[in-house]
Design an enzyme around this catalytic site. Structure first.
Site, mmCIF file in Angstrom:
data_model
loop_
_atom_site.group_PDB
_atom_site.id
_atom_site.type_symbol
_atom_site.label_atom_id
_atom_site.label_comp_id
_atom_site.label_asym_id
_atom_site.label_seq_id
_atom_site.Cartn_x
_atom_site.Cartn_y
_atom_site.Cartn_z
ATOM 1 N N ARG A 1 0.822 -1.330 0.147
ATOM 2 C CA ARG A 1 0.078 -0.012 -0.107
ATOM 3 C C ARG A 1 1.008 1.277 0.098
ATOM 4 O O ARG A 1 0.437 2.355 -0.453
ATOM 5 C CB ARG A 1 -1.020 0.040 1.010
ATOM 6 C CG ARG A 1 -2.166 -1.397 0.750
ATOM 7 C CD ARG A 1 -3.030 -1.408 2.008
ATOM 8 N NE ARG A 1 -2.231 -1.639 3.473
ATOM 9 C CZ ARG A 1 -1.964 -2.967 3.799
ATOM 10 N NH1 ARG A 1 -2.459 -3.877 3.046
ATOM 11 N NH2 ARG A 1 -1.290 -3.020 4.741
ATOM 12 N N GLU B 1 2.438 -9.192 15.441
ATOM 13 C CA GLU B 1 1.604 -9.678 16.467
ATOM 14 C C GLU B 1 1.957 -11.080 16.857
ATOM 15 O O GLU B 1 2.206 -11.532 17.992
ATOM 16 C CB GLU B 1 0.082 -9.599 16.228
ATOM 17 C CG GLU B 1 -0.675 -9.665 17.500
ATOM 18 C CD GLU B 1 -2.361 -9.451 17.160
ATOM 19 O OE1 GLU B 1 -2.961 -9.426 18.026
ATOM 20 O OE2 GLU B 1 -2.641 -8.841 15.987
#
Length: 174
Positions: free
Chosen positions: A59, A96
């Site tokens: 992105r 994470e």
């Protein structure tokens, strides 16, 4: 034209309960939304002296390339490990659940170049911190980082103390 926030679709409880997912693809698939997002991000660079635009896969490419093009600056891609064909430098950062590695060509940044990083989102700041390490390791100076969206509740700015961080949309929660 409606405000940029109206182009972002928010999906509650994704990917897990209690999380609100901010979907950038809803901005991209609307011509006015995409145009507005790029214009608003580019406005954050007005009056800034810099040499190159850097953006991470994928992105950061979407928003970084048109900004680089509009401002007649080169664009330097940062990719996932193993995607670049020439000699690279790499940085590992925490996710994470585990770690990831990003790379850029070793000759992409020249010592002393003033660099702007463009990306869609800042959450914990880990990816951006790794990009800064790559750029500075090659002798570049990060003069600004611009995001379309910021999840302020995840405190990504805290990891990037001393850097000029700017976001078009700031969501107070994670």
């Amino acid at each position: 034209m409606k405000p940029i926030e109206d182009y972002v679709v928010s999906i509650p409880d994704f990917p897990e309960p209690g999380i609100i997912f901010r979907d950038v693809t809803s901005v991209l698939q609307d011509a006015e939304g995409l145009h507005l997002a790029i214009d608003l991000m580019q406005e954050k660079l007005e009056g800034l002296d810099f040499d190159v635009v850097v953006g991470p896969e994928s992105r950061g490419f979407i928003f970084g390339v048109p900004i680089a093009y509009n401002l007649k600056k080169p664009f330097i891609p940062i990719r996932k490990k193993g995607k670049l064909p020439r000699e690279t430098v790499s940085a590992e950062y925490e996710l994470e659940y585990g770690t990831a590695t990003i790379e850029m060509h070793k000759d992409a940044i020249k010592p002393g170049q003033r660099v702007v990083i463009i990306d869609d989102l800042i959450a914990t700041g880990g990816t951006n911190e790794a990009m800064i390490h790559l750029i500075e390791g090659l002798g570049g100076k990060v003069v600004k980082t611009v995001f379309l969206m910021e999840l302020a509740g995840l405190h990504g700015r805290d990891r990037l103390q001393g850097y000029d961080i700017d976001s078009v949309i700031v969501y107070p929660r994670k």
